[in-house]
Write an enzyme that holds these catalytic residues in place. Structure first.
Site, PDB file in Angstrom:
ATOM      1  N   LYS A 273       0.846  -1.192   0.000  1.00 12.38           N
ATOM      2  CA  LYS A 273       0.000   0.000   0.000  1.00 12.38           C
ATOM      3  C   LYS A 273       0.885   1.246   0.000  1.00 12.38           C
ATOM      4  O   LYS A 273       2.016   1.190   0.490  1.00 12.38           O
ATOM      5  CB  LYS A 273      -0.847   0.032   1.270  1.00 12.38           C
ATOM      6  CG  LYS A 273      -2.007  -0.941   1.300  1.00 12.38           C
ATOM      7  CD  LYS A 273      -2.784  -0.813   2.600  1.00 12.38           C
ATOM      8  CE  LYS A 273      -3.940  -1.785   2.678  1.00 12.38           C
ATOM      9  NZ  LYS A 273      -5.008  -1.526   1.703  1.00 12.38           N
ATOM     10  N   ARG A 347     -10.682 -11.255   2.160  1.00 11.57           N
ATOM     11  CA  ARG A 347     -11.578 -12.282   1.608  1.00 11.57           C
ATOM     12  C   ARG A 347     -10.917 -13.651   1.621  1.00 11.57           C
ATOM     13  O   ARG A 347     -11.584 -14.668   1.735  1.00 11.57           O
ATOM     14  CB  ARG A 347     -12.024 -11.859   0.196  1.00 11.57           C
ATOM     15  CG  ARG A 347     -10.914 -11.825  -0.816  1.00 11.57           C
ATOM     16  CD  ARG A 347     -11.279 -11.018  -2.052  1.00 11.57           C
ATOM     17  NE  ARG A 347     -11.278  -9.570  -1.782  1.00 11.57           N
ATOM     18  CZ  ARG A 347     -11.612  -8.652  -2.674  1.00 11.57           C
ATOM     19  NH1 ARG A 347     -11.994  -9.013  -3.897  1.00 11.57           N
ATOM     20  NH2 ARG A 347     -11.575  -7.365  -2.363  1.00 11.57           N
TER      21      ARG A 347
HETATM   22  N1  BES Z   1      -8.095  -3.602   4.583  1.00 14.64           N
HETATM   23  C1  BES Z   1      -8.324  -3.169   3.260  1.00 14.64           C
HETATM   24  C2  BES Z   1      -9.620  -2.378   3.093  1.00 14.64           C
HETATM   25  C3  BES Z   1      -9.694  -1.076   3.836  1.00 14.64           C
HETATM   26  C4  BES Z   1      -9.342   0.118   3.215  1.00 14.64           C
HETATM   27  C5  BES Z   1     -10.166  -1.029   5.122  1.00 14.64           C
HETATM   28  C6  BES Z   1      -9.452   1.305   3.880  1.00 14.64           C
HETATM   29  C7  BES Z   1     -10.265   0.176   5.802  1.00 14.64           C
HETATM   30  C8  BES Z   1      -9.910   1.346   5.184  1.00 14.64           C
HETATM   31  C9  BES Z   1      -8.395  -4.373   2.315  1.00 14.64           C
HETATM   32  O1  BES Z   1      -7.637  -5.473   2.674  1.00 14.64           O
HETATM   33  C10 BES Z   1      -7.924  -3.927   0.976  1.00 14.64           C
HETATM   34  O2  BES Z   1      -6.783  -3.572   0.875  1.00 14.64           O
HETATM   35  N2  BES Z   1      -8.818  -3.933  -0.002  1.00 14.64           N
HETATM   36  C11 BES Z   1      -8.516  -3.512  -1.325  1.00 14.64           C
HETATM   37  C12 BES Z   1      -9.195  -4.477  -2.266  1.00 14.64           C
HETATM   38  C13 BES Z   1      -8.788  -4.294  -3.698  1.00 14.64           C
HETATM   39  C14 BES Z   1      -7.343  -4.720  -3.873  1.00 14.64           C
HETATM   40  C15 BES Z   1      -9.683  -5.121  -4.561  1.00 14.64           C
HETATM   41  C16 BES Z   1      -9.081  -2.110  -1.511  1.00 14.64           C
HETATM   42  O3  BES Z   1     -10.139  -1.810  -0.951  1.00 14.64           O
HETATM   43  O4  BES Z   1      -8.432  -1.313  -2.174  1.00 14.64           O
HETATM   44 ZN    ZN Z   2      -5.614  -5.386   1.971  1.00 12.84          ZN
END
Ligand code: BES
Ligand code: ZN
Ligand code: ZN
Length: 496
Positions: A273, A347
């Site tokens: 990230k 997931r």
């Molecule tokens: N933990 C994150 C989602 C999240 C983002 C929670 C901001 C709280 C605040 C999750 O694991 C993630 O990174 N999701 C990705 C999914 C994508 C790669 C399809 C996202 O939301 O960008």
């Molecule tokens: Zn994630």
């Protein structure tokens, strides 16, 4: 903070009285007005305070009484005084008192009335709101923020029989608050402290309340074939854990199962990230934290329900052993998954946890909670959590409960056409759909492939688990969204 119901006034610290909108004093406020040589009415004349719900006005060193401070709190319109509004007033009062560096406060309730609630019920709801707002996570401060902090709030009712009634009404609410604080503590902990093994160790203490606590480590997960959990965990030096909490408050009942995403830190993995905002990913375990708090509440109030909590705990890190984009993993269900985004890890861990929960416990319903997608924040902001379900009746029950508890849910669609978007060229499915296209929904479609037809709901709480601003019920930080909702959901629909 200690909330006490009493029939006798103590003058120590702050004295609180209620004023309705339109500057109408409650009976006890009238009495204090007389005792203070009409200080209250004189103050009302000279200020903009009108008694609107949650409005506050403080008088320092009031004449005629021994209290060091007199606080007027607005109750709003009499006909609007619902249990929820009373809780809000209690919370706003605590927020104010916490800033004063006084340790004791006494709130005179006589004369507060509501259409549907007795004085003991009014006291219990005010006390609950006040208690919820008192949570502070300051264990890492070596110097206190204030000189002193509120430790006691006395709520004064008319007689000792009312004291007893208020205590009875308050009991389940206090259990709920304790569960909520348990969740908030976990969610607030930094990830160097709260990693999977530490989290699991902490949960062992729940056995004192009669909860059966079972912990599966890496070896056991390997033997079972939980490769989606192991795959996410393999980049981290921290061992993953699957924690199963069982509260058997009812015999001969198929359990209600709650499954929580517990990523103690989500760096994104090899698909790292961006660094700005990455710190937020310490609360990527909020789903699991909520399940822990809910189970604690159910045990504390001895709920007559058979409930299972499954917490999938991992840390998602990049390293030489981390899983790669394009890896193919075989899940516990036997279905294979092409990992196209290592940041779509929630997931993956839920896939094995959901499959395990339904296979082992044959639950009547399963509900998972997860900070699953950033996209749900784009869709619903920080007011509603996303609700997804394969079952109309369950979705309806959750929605109804969300309206009652004001922990808001909004249902989003699920459909075959979204499901197709996660088909893979090389495996049974991939762990993302088309980038930036309905990605909260495709995440839910992914989970749906692991519930084996069991009535199931998924709550995407990414926008709700952490708040950047204060509310009547919490200071900015961990909210414990979902504990209250699901406690009510259980008592409303599943308790004998
Ligand atoms: N933990 C994150 C989602 C999240 C983002 C929670 C901001 C709280 C605040 C999750 O694991 C993630 O990174 N999701 C990705 C999914 C994508 C790669 C399809 C996202 O939301 O960008
Ligand atoms: Zn994630
Ligand atoms: Zn995540």
């Amino acid at each position: 903070m200690n909330i006490n119901f009493k029939a006798a006034i103590s003058w120590e610290g702050t004295l609180v009285i209620g004023v309705y909108e339109g500057e109408i004093l409650t009976q006890s406020a009238e009495t204090i007005d007389v005792q203070t040589d009409y200080t209250v009415k004189r103050a009302l004349k000279d200020t903009s305070f009108q008694g609107k719900r949650g409005e506050i006005f403080s008088i320092i060193a009031p004449h005629g009484i021994d209290s060091s401070r007199l606080v007027l709190i607005g109750l709003g319109k009499k006909e609007d005084l619902t249990s929820h509004h009373l809780e809000e007033i209690g919370g706003i009062l605590t927020a104010h008192l916490l800033k004063t560096s006084q340790t004791h406060a006494t709130f005179l309730l006589e004369g507060i009335d509501s259409k549907n609630l007795t004085l003991p019920e009014i006291a219990a709801h005010l006390g609950f709101g006040a208690l919820l707002r008192s949570f502070q996570f300051d264990k890492y401060r070596t110097k206190p923020k204030n000189k002193a902090s509120l430790t006691h709030l006395d709520l004064i009712v008319s007689s000792s029989s009312e004291v007893e009634k208020a205590q009875t009404f308050f009991m389940p609410l206090k259990s709920l608050a304790e569960g909520i604080f348990y969740t908030r503590t976990f969610v607030s902990e930094p990830p160097n402290v709260l990693y999977p093994v530490h989290f699991a160790e902490e949960l062992k203490a729940l056995s004192k309340l009669g909860i059966k606590v079972e912990i599966l480590g890496e070896k056991q997960m390997q033997a079972l074939g939980m490769n989606t959990i192991l795959g996410v965990a393999q980049g981290s030096v921290k061992e993953p854990q699957l924690v199963i909490l069982e509260w058997q408050g009812a015999k001969d009942q198929a359990p209600v199962a709650f499954i929580g995403k517990g990523v103690t830190f989500d760096s994104g993995g090899i698909g790292l990230k961006p660094s700005s905002g990455m710190a937020d990913m310490k609360w990527d375990m909020a789903g699991a934290g909520t399940v822990a708090g809910l189970m604690k509440t159910l045990a504390l109030r001895k709920a007559s329900v058979h409930a299972i909590g499954v917490l999938a705990l991992v840390e998602n890190m990049p390293s030489g052993t981390a899983q790669r984009p394009s890896d193919v993993v075989k899940s516990l269900s036997g279905q294979t998954i092409e990992i196209l985004d290592t940041d779509a890890e929630g997931r993956l861990i839920l896939a094995d946890a959901l499959w395990y929960a339904q296979d082992r416990y044959k639950p009547q319903v399963m509900i998972d909670l997860a900070t699953l997608t950033g996209a749900i924040i784009i869709a619903l902001g920080t007011e509603y959590a996303g609700l997804f379900s394969n079952n109309e009746d369950l979705a309806h029950k959750l929605y109804e409960t969300s309206v009652e508890t004001d922990e808001k849910l909004w249902r989003l669609p699920m459909h075959e056409v979204y499901d197709k978007d996660i088909n893979s060229e090389i495996a049974d499915m991939k762990n993302i759909g088309t980038p930036r296209v309905a990605s909260s929904i495709t995440a839910a479609q992914f989970l749906a492939r692991f519930v084996n037809g069991v009535p199931w709901a998924h709550l995407d709480i990414a926008g709700m688990a952490w708040s950047s601003k204060d509310s009547p019920f919490y200071a900015k930080g961990a909210t414990a969204f979902g504990v209250r909702l699901l406690d009510r959901f259980v008592s409303k629909y599943y308790e004998k």
